[in-house]
Design a protein around this motif. Sequence first.
Motif, PDB file in Angstrom:
ATOM      1  N   SER A 137      37.830  51.036  39.099  1.00  0.00           N
ATOM      2  CA  SER A 137      36.772  50.169  38.573  1.00  0.00           C
ATOM      3  C   SER A 137      36.291  50.628  37.203  1.00  0.00           C
ATOM      4  O   SER A 137      35.758  49.832  36.433  1.00  0.00           O
ATOM      5  N   LEU A 138      36.466  51.910  36.881  1.00  0.00           N
ATOM      6  CA  LEU A 138      36.057  52.387  35.561  1.00  0.00           C
ATOM      7  C   LEU A 138      36.861  51.715  34.453  1.00  0.00           C
ATOM      8  O   LEU A 138      36.359  51.495  33.354  1.00  0.00           O
ATOM      9  N   ALA A 139      38.130  51.422  34.750  1.00  0.00           N
ATOM     10  CA  ALA A 139      38.978  50.773  33.758  1.00  0.00           C
ATOM     11  C   ALA A 139      38.745  49.279  33.685  1.00  0.00           C
ATOM     12  O   ALA A 139      39.220  48.620  32.766  1.00  0.00           O
ATOM     13  N   GLU A 140      38.018  48.752  34.647  1.00  0.00           N
ATOM     14  CA  GLU A 140      37.784  47.308  34.708  1.00  0.00           C
ATOM     15  C   GLU A 140      36.420  46.909  34.178  1.00  0.00           C
ATOM     16  O   GLU A 140      36.058  45.755  34.212  1.00  0.00           O
ATOM     17  N   GLU A 141      35.643  47.898  33.707  1.00  0.00           N
ATOM     18  CA  GLU A 141      34.312  47.580  33.227  1.00  0.00           C
ATOM     19  C   GLU A 141      34.388  46.628  32.043  1.00  0.00           C
ATOM     20  O   GLU A 141      35.166  46.843  31.119  1.00  0.00           O
ATOM     21  N   PRO A 142      33.589  45.553  32.038  1.00  0.00           N
ATOM     22  CA  PRO A 142      33.649  44.574  30.951  1.00  0.00           C
ATOM     23  C   PRO A 142      33.193  45.163  29.631  1.00  0.00           C
ATOM     24  O   PRO A 142      32.373  46.083  29.586  1.00  0.00           O
ATOM     25  N   GLY A 143      33.759  44.623  28.551  1.00  0.00           N
ATOM     26  CA  GLY A 143      33.333  45.021  27.224  1.00  0.00           C
ATOM     27  C   GLY A 143      33.976  46.283  26.701  1.00  0.00           C
ATOM     28  O   GLY A 143      33.603  46.783  25.655  1.00  0.00           O
ATOM     29  N   GLN A 144      34.960  46.836  27.431  1.00  0.00           N
ATOM     30  CA  GLN A 144      35.609  48.043  26.953  1.00  0.00           C
ATOM     31  C   GLN A 144      36.583  47.716  25.832  1.00  0.00           C
ATOM     32  O   GLN A 144      37.032  46.582  25.676  1.00  0.00           O
ATOM     33  N   ALA A 145      36.930  48.728  25.057  1.00  0.00           N
ATOM     34  CA  ALA A 145      37.839  48.528  23.929  1.00  0.00           C
ATOM     35  C   ALA A 145      39.185  48.011  24.403  1.00  0.00           C
ATOM     36  O   ALA A 145      39.655  48.341  25.489  1.00  0.00           O
ATOM     37  N   MET A 146      39.822  47.204  23.595  1.00  0.00           N
ATOM     38  CA  MET A 146      41.155  46.660  23.877  1.00  0.00           C
ATOM     39  C   MET A 146      41.199  45.974  25.243  1.00  0.00           C
ATOM     40  O   MET A 146      42.119  46.141  26.017  1.00  0.00           O
ATOM     41  N   GLU A 147      40.155  45.211  25.531  1.00  0.00           N
ATOM     42  CA  GLU A 147      40.015  44.591  26.844  1.00  0.00           C
ATOM     43  C   GLU A 147      41.207  43.717  27.201  1.00  0.00           C
ATOM     44  O   GLU A 147      41.592  43.636  28.364  1.00  0.00           O
ATOM     45  N   HIS A 148      41.825  43.091  26.206  1.00  0.00           N
ATOM     46  CA  HIS A 148      42.922  42.170  26.490  1.00  0.00           C
ATOM     47  C   HIS A 148      44.284  42.768  26.157  1.00  0.00           C
ATOM     48  O   HIS A 148      45.285  42.049  26.127  1.00  0.00           O
ATOM     49  N   ASP A 149      44.328  44.043  25.912  1.00  0.00           N
ATOM     50  CA  ASP A 149      45.589  44.712  25.619  1.00  0.00           C
ATOM     51  C   ASP A 149      46.423  44.803  26.887  1.00  0.00           C
ATOM     52  O   ASP A 149      45.980  45.367  27.889  1.00  0.00           O
ATOM     53  N   PRO A 150      47.643  44.233  26.899  1.00  0.00           N
ATOM     54  CA  PRO A 150      48.463  44.279  28.116  1.00  0.00           C
ATOM     55  C   PRO A 150      48.868  45.687  28.506  1.00  0.00           C
ATOM     56  O   PRO A 150      49.288  45.921  29.633  1.00  0.00           O
ATOM     57  N   HIS A 151      48.753  46.658  27.602  1.00  0.00           N
ATOM     58  CA  HIS A 151      49.139  48.032  27.897  1.00  0.00           C
ATOM     59  C   HIS A 151      47.926  48.925  28.163  1.00  0.00           C
ATOM     60  O   HIS A 151      48.056  50.142  28.200  1.00  0.00           O
ATOM     61  N   ARG A 152      46.752  48.317  28.373  1.00  0.00           N
ATOM     62  CA  ARG A 152      45.531  49.101  28.483  1.00  0.00           C
ATOM     63  C   ARG A 152      45.538  50.029  29.690  1.00  0.00           C
ATOM     64  O   ARG A 152      44.899  51.071  29.688  1.00  0.00           O
TER      65      ARG A 152
END
Length: 436
Positions: free
Chosen positions: A252-267
């Motif tokens: 869930s930490l990686a799913e928090e909204p507003g994080q950098a590169m939110e739409h990066d497919p390699h995030r």
Amino acid sequence: MKMSQKPQETALSKCPGCEEPLEPGDLFCGACGYDLSAVPEPPQDHPTIAMAVPAENGAAAAPRTPAARPAAVRFDEPGGSGDFELAAPEAAPVAAPASTPSAEVSASAPDPRTSAAELPSTPPAGTKLCVACRAGRVDDDGYCENCGHAQPRERDHMEQELGSVAAVSDRGLRHHRNEDSFAVSTTALPDGSPAVVAIVCDGVSSASRPDEASAAAASAANEALLESLPRGTHPQQAMHEAIIAASESVNSLAEEPGQAMEHDPHRHRNAPACTLVGAVMAGGLLVVGWVGDSRVYWVPDDRTNPPARLTEDDSWAAQMVAAGLMNEAEAYADERAHAITGWLGADAYELEPHTASFKPDRSGLVVVCTDGLWNYAESAAEMAAAVPADAQLRPLHGAQVLVGHALDGGGHDNVTVALLPFAVPPQGAGSACGAT
């Protein structure tokens, strides 16, 4: 675990401002807040890095030669040989969703030239003062408003003793922060008998926000056990469910909204990540669970009986040995020995919680620790030799001594250890810790 270095980041060994030791990849000095991005880039070195290579068709590819890498690994601290006395895993794969990482940002330090005379002579009650100048107030970011000195973090050294369980965690001598975390607790089973819990987590430093990952995992696993054990859930099943809860918390930490590169497919490739190991003493059983390379050791009170390691690492070396491609000496001499193949995090290929249940027939001490300790006491015999003779009676002191053992050995990593004394009425001869 080693920090990874990203392009264009400095690789200085010491801070130009205060000469505090630095880790590869640091953007700011953890001691004084010095902006390291302003330092000219030094020659490239070769730090330890993390790898997470997705396998084809959604399955981890088995290594075919001694030189082959597992399908998904993170590189950890290189080390020596190990042993694998006991392990009875119970696996339950759970798909880990891809998620969003975020870059950590350190605030720039205030101007250190500010005079102490400009500060209030009598700070309001409850004001936190700087440990360096003893005059400036500490701001919300943890820096002195007068001299700019970064204050010691609460997690740099933590200790807790709760009844018959104790734990100590320390930043170590080389890391700029403590990325380990732990949780210890006690509860009661439905019949009123006690249950004791210890969870230890080690953040993967090459991932983003590893300190948050370890804290989230330790808290979630502990809470899950405190909910399920009083309901009568079997301790081994409760441990399995706790690891899944910890995994979901880290994801869930990686799913928090507003994080950098939110739409990066390699995030998902650098999502927050950690390892986990835990132990539960309940109903005469000792249950252990783990994902990664943190360990549990059994040290009998009667040191004439053999100690044992109760977990098997999720690591490159262990995989090589299990596949028959190398013997232990060869595998652990390889520079890839401590590359972990299992961890909690959204970029983990799959989740495989390992659990094992034992019924000790004699008293002993359960040692739950990160590799920051076992790197300096790897075999069961070495760990037993490092454990003080009175640790059963003084678990907090015993944990302090073990952390000191790691610091005396070099303290290259964060160090965390929990000790759980396991008391059993004498029952005669037999194995010290029999698997169930």
